[in-house]
Design a protein around this motif. Sequence first.
Motif, PDB file in Angstrom:
ATOM      1  N   ILE A   1      19.542   0.132  -1.364  1.00 55.55           N
ATOM      2  CA  ILE A   1      19.351  -0.698  -2.562  1.00 55.55           C
ATOM      3  C   ILE A   1      19.791  -2.110  -2.212  1.00 55.55           C
ATOM      4  O   ILE A   1      20.847  -2.290  -1.589  1.00 55.55           O
ATOM      5  CB  ILE A   1      20.215  -0.191  -3.731  1.00 55.55           C
TER       6      ILE A   1
ATOM      7  N   LEU B   1      20.454  -5.635  -4.273  1.00 59.93           N
ATOM      8  CA  LEU B   1      20.510  -6.297  -5.568  1.00 59.93           C
ATOM      9  C   LEU B   1      20.656  -7.799  -5.311  1.00 59.93           C
ATOM     10  O   LEU B   1      21.529  -8.205  -4.527  1.00 59.93           O
ATOM     11  CB  LEU B   1      21.730  -5.767  -6.322  1.00 59.93           C
TER      12      LEU B   1
ATOM     13  N   ARG C   1      21.490 -11.114  -7.235  1.00 60.00           N
ATOM     14  CA  ARG C   1      21.975 -11.690  -8.498  1.00 60.00           C
ATOM     15  C   ARG C   1      21.831 -13.206  -8.378  1.00 60.00           C
ATOM     16  O   ARG C   1      22.340 -13.795  -7.426  1.00 60.00           O
ATOM     17  CB  ARG C   1      23.435 -11.298  -8.675  1.00 60.00           C
TER      18      ARG C   1
ATOM     19  N   ARG D   1      23.809 -14.097  -5.072  1.00 59.20           N
ATOM     20  CA  ARG D   1      24.693 -13.128  -4.434  1.00 59.20           C
ATOM     21  C   ARG D   1      23.828 -11.924  -4.087  1.00 59.20           C
ATOM     22  O   ARG D   1      23.158 -11.376  -4.969  1.00 59.20           O
ATOM     23  CB  ARG D   1      25.815 -12.725  -5.391  1.00 59.20           C
TER      24      ARG D   1
ATOM     25  N   LEU E   1      23.191   5.184   0.787  1.00 58.18           N
ATOM     26  CA  LEU E   1      23.815   5.306  -0.530  1.00 58.18           C
ATOM     27  C   LEU E   1      25.229   5.877  -0.474  1.00 58.18           C
ATOM     28  O   LEU E   1      25.955   5.812  -1.454  1.00 58.18           O
ATOM     29  CB  LEU E   1      22.938   6.166  -1.438  1.00 58.18           C
ATOM     30  N   SER E   2      25.616   6.410   0.679  1.00 57.74           N
ATOM     31  CA  SER E   2      26.962   6.977   0.747  1.00 57.74           C
ATOM     32  C   SER E   2      27.975   5.991   1.316  1.00 57.74           C
ATOM     33  O   SER E   2      29.150   6.291   1.386  1.00 57.74           O
ATOM     34  CB  SER E   2      26.951   8.241   1.603  1.00 57.74           C
ATOM     35  N   LEU E   3      27.509   4.818   1.721  1.00 63.61           N
ATOM     36  CA  LEU E   3      28.411   3.878   2.398  1.00 63.61           C
ATOM     37  C   LEU E   3      28.759   2.679   1.524  1.00 63.61           C
ATOM     38  O   LEU E   3      28.198   2.472   0.461  1.00 63.61           O
ATOM     39  CB  LEU E   3      27.763   3.390   3.698  1.00 63.61           C
TER      40      LEU E   3
ATOM     41  N   ARG F   1      26.668   6.727 -10.017  1.00 62.72           N
ATOM     42  CA  ARG F   1      25.933   6.136  -8.899  1.00 62.72           C
ATOM     43  C   ARG F   1      24.422   6.197  -9.093  1.00 62.72           C
ATOM     44  O   ARG F   1      23.670   5.963  -8.152  1.00 62.72           O
ATOM     45  CB  ARG F   1      26.319   6.853  -7.598  1.00 62.72           C
TER      46      ARG F   1
ATOM     47  N   LEU G   1      21.681   0.941 -12.238  1.00 62.32           N
ATOM     48  CA  LEU G   1      22.046  -0.299 -11.553  1.00 62.32           C
ATOM     49  C   LEU G   1      21.604  -1.549 -12.310  1.00 62.32           C
ATOM     50  O   LEU G   1      22.371  -2.481 -12.499  1.00 62.32           O
ATOM     51  CB  LEU G   1      21.433  -0.321 -10.151  1.00 62.32           C
TER      52      LEU G   1
ATOM     53  N   GLU H   1      23.994  -4.203 -14.237  1.00 61.28           N
ATOM     54  CA  GLU H   1      24.003  -5.589 -13.778  1.00 61.28           C
ATOM     55  C   GLU H   1      23.613  -6.545 -14.907  1.00 61.28           C
ATOM     56  O   GLU H   1      24.206  -7.614 -15.053  1.00 61.28           O
ATOM     57  CB  GLU H   1      23.037  -5.748 -12.604  1.00 61.28           C
TER      58      GLU H   1
ATOM     59  N   GLN I   1      26.065  -9.484 -16.254  1.00 61.72           N
ATOM     60  CA  GLN I   1      25.739 -10.912 -16.341  1.00 61.72           C
ATOM     61  C   GLN I   1      25.966 -11.453 -17.745  1.00 61.72           C
ATOM     62  O   GLN I   1      26.478 -12.559 -17.933  1.00 61.72           O
ATOM     63  CB  GLN I   1      24.281 -11.156 -15.923  1.00 61.72           C
TER      64      GLN I   1
ATOM     65  N   GLU J   1      32.868 -12.969  -9.507  1.00 63.35           N
ATOM     66  CA  GLU J   1      31.979 -13.808  -8.708  1.00 63.35           C
ATOM     67  C   GLU J   1      32.654 -15.146  -8.430  1.00 63.35           C
ATOM     68  O   GLU J   1      32.546 -16.092  -9.222  1.00 63.35           O
ATOM     69  CB  GLU J   1      30.644 -14.031  -9.437  1.00 63.35           C
TER      70      GLU J   1
ATOM     71  N   LEU K   1      31.975 -17.519  -6.540  1.00 64.49           N
ATOM     72  CA  LEU K   1      31.114 -18.686  -6.327  1.00 64.49           C
ATOM     73  C   LEU K   1      30.614 -19.288  -7.642  1.00 64.49           C
ATOM     74  O   LEU K   1      29.904 -20.283  -7.628  1.00 64.49           O
ATOM     75  CB  LEU K   1      29.910 -18.304  -5.462  1.00 64.49           C
TER      76      LEU K   1
END
Lengths: 66, 227
Positions: free
Chosen positions: A11, A13, A15, A29, A36-38, B125, B130, B134, B138, B171, B173
């Motif tokens: 994945i 992402l 931002r 970012r 997915l396990s790390l 998870r 996700l 997110e 935000q 964040e 930054l």
Amino acid sequence: VTDHPERRAGIMLVRVWLEAPAPKGLRARLIGISDLSLERETSAASSVDEVCDQVRAWLEAFVAGR
Amino acid sequence: VYLIRAFRLTQGDVSIAMPGSVQRLVAFLALQRRPVPRQQVAETLWAEGTIDQSSACLRSTLWRLGSRGVPLVRTRARHLALADHVTVDVHDLEQVAHRLISGADHDPGELDYADLMDDVLPDWRDDWLLVERERFRQLRMHALEALSVRLAHAGRLAQAIDASLAVVCHEPLRESAQRALIGAHILEGNLQEAVRQYRTFRDLLSSELGIGPSPLMVELVRSLNVQ
């Protein structure tokens, strides 16, 4: 997951937000999870080109299994 | 339905335990905010199986929910949605956040904004979560920033620092949040902390992005004579 390379998944992402009028104020970012396990890897960018370069590098590393 | 920090379901003052599959279904529908086709629900929540397996998992989950006699989900033709009478903490907090951002609340000190500090279901998870997590993150970052500025204007400097620190920790930054934090330190008379925070931010910008602070930031710290 790692025993089945065809099932590897990741994945990324991205931002983004603006600190000042675009394009100069762009901030990004990037959060990549190659397996997915790390743990996640994060980086930052401040231009569209930088974001694209980092996404490409992440994808290439993912495909190469790095 | 509570989704911030952890899943929790209450009816009145009574907590109701639900199996994990029901929790995921309820959380998914709560975050969609609209009726969702059954097939889409099944394929999203049980993405690893075949279409038939996913549909069977959904039917089993709906049966488990129905057997508990808690009318949480509205089933209509081919769609599923959260029942109209169910309230969701995320929805309530989104309204608080939008009011903060628009400046509609006159006294920010009266707000209970503790939940703005936390994520939606941080230990889950699931892929489908996700984007929603997110998006909410935000929104609450914007709200906390707005809150920090207004708390500082109201003279509630410790609270203003708490709010802006929450954004900066998430964040570093984010310059607008850094300005709110440094501005609050200056208003508090804590100039050394303002200088330390500015230098940390300036060095981070330089190392991560190879750029310097904006003119707005430079103007803010001009009186501090930072080298």
